[in-house]
Design an enzyme around this catalytic site. Structure first.
Site, mmCIF file in Angstrom:
data_model
loop_
_atom_site.group_PDB
_atom_site.id
_atom_site.type_symbol
_atom_site.label_atom_id
_atom_site.label_comp_id
_atom_site.label_asym_id
_atom_site.label_seq_id
_atom_site.Cartn_x
_atom_site.Cartn_y
_atom_site.Cartn_z
ATOM 1 N N HIS A 7 1.936 7.058 14.128
ATOM 2 C CA HIS A 7 1.045 6.543 13.068
ATOM 3 C C HIS A 7 1.374 5.091 12.801
ATOM 4 O O HIS A 7 1.936 4.936 11.775
ATOM 5 C CB HIS A 7 1.195 7.286 11.951
ATOM 6 C CG HIS A 7 0.363 8.805 11.882
ATOM 7 N ND1 HIS A 7 -0.936 9.000 11.501
ATOM 8 C CD2 HIS A 7 0.672 9.868 12.505
ATOM 9 C CE1 HIS A 7 -1.407 10.003 12.068
ATOM 10 N NE2 HIS A 7 -0.175 10.998 12.257
ATOM 11 N N GLU A 33 -0.395 2.853 11.362
ATOM 12 C CA GLU A 33 -0.871 2.589 10.025
ATOM 13 C C GLU A 33 0.156 2.746 9.042
ATOM 14 O O GLU A 33 -0.140 2.137 7.988
ATOM 15 C CB GLU A 33 -2.050 3.084 9.760
ATOM 16 C CG GLU A 33 -2.175 4.728 9.260
ATOM 17 C CD GLU A 33 -1.922 5.624 10.475
ATOM 18 O OE1 GLU A 33 -1.765 6.932 10.112
ATOM 19 O OE2 GLU A 33 -1.396 5.169 11.697
ATOM 20 N N CYS A 38 -2.705 9.347 17.040
ATOM 21 C CA CYS A 38 -2.271 10.899 16.696
ATOM 22 C C CYS A 38 -3.533 11.878 17.318
ATOM 23 O O CYS A 38 -3.474 11.780 18.571
ATOM 24 C CB CYS A 38 -1.832 11.196 15.327
ATOM 25 S SG CYS A 38 -1.056 12.734 15.113
#
Length: 239
Positions: free
Chosen positions: A211, A213, A111
């Site tokens: 994102h 994660e 990001c």
């Protein structure tokens, strides 16, 4: 050993309310799930020499998400929706990415990390995506991720990990505009918004606007970084 940049935020814990280094645990989980060891890199006074010394002790680097990049770094005035500059992070993370590239250290931008990489290479950003796409689908609300189908170029480092597309967890109101020197676009949304870039000359130099994660069931991008970091560490030991 994977260094991850962190935020510097006002934080409360117990009776204390103080500035503190902060990073959501999902970043740590993504690294450890993929077989790495996470080391936190808080914002601090930086120089190319300091950054090079840090990079020399790592096997990989992740530049995490967070606040908007200072638009003066890419020659623009601030949009009304652009957040206040976080010059501590901008300088620190730019130096780290530059040192990583110089050392051929594997790195991943997430990001904001993708935006820092692009600006560090002389690129620019769209400061407010709703001006382009007409709505807030890329950042639906506070702490609320959107999901966007992203098409990935298959003959790229990113494509070798995730194939020709992903359903990306997005939370960004800015995005890459002019692409920085030495970087190539590797993924876009259906709107044409750039969602990933990479440096094809790097051992592993990948940056995604979404994102990864946040998806505990899909660690492929982190596994790619860790595999490259293991190779880097092995070669470092041999020399």
């Amino acid at each position: 050993m994977i260094g991850i940049t962190t935020y510097l935020e006002q934080a409360q814990t117990g009776v204390w309310d103080v500035p503190a280094s902060f990073l959501p645990k999902v970043y740590l989980d993504a690294v450890t799930d993929a077989g790495g060891i996470a080391l936190l890199l808080p914002p601090q006074p930086s120089s190319p020499e300091v950054a090079a010394a840090v990079i020399a002790r790592l096997d990989g680097l992740i530049v995490s998400g967070g606040a908007d990049v200072d638009p003066t770094l890419y020659g623009q005035a601030s949009h009304p929706k652009t957040g206040a500059p976080r010059v501590d992070r901008d300088a620190w993370e730019t130096d780290l990415l530059t040192a990583a590239a110089d050392a051929d250290l594997p790195y991943l931008g997430i990001c904001r990390g993708a935006q820092v990489l692009n600006v560090a290479r002389g690129g620019s950003l769209h400061q407010h995506l709703p001006d382009l796409v007409g709505d807030e689908r890329y950042q639906p609300g506070a702490a609320q991720f959107g999901t966007e189908a992203v098409s990935v170029e298959p003959s790229t480092a990113l494509g070798s990990l995730v194939g020709d597309g992903v359903d990306a967890q997005v939370y960004h109101h800015q995005a890459i505009d002019a692409v920085g020197e030495g970087l190539v676009v590797t993924a876009r949304s259906a709107d044409g918004i750039i969602e990933a870039i990479e440096d094809p000359a790097a051992r592993f130099g990948v940056a995604v606007q979404w994102h990864p994660e946040e998806d505990a069931e899909d660690r492929r991008i982190f596994a790619g970084l860790i595999d490259a970091a293991k190779d880097f560490a092995r070669q470092k030991q041999e020399h």
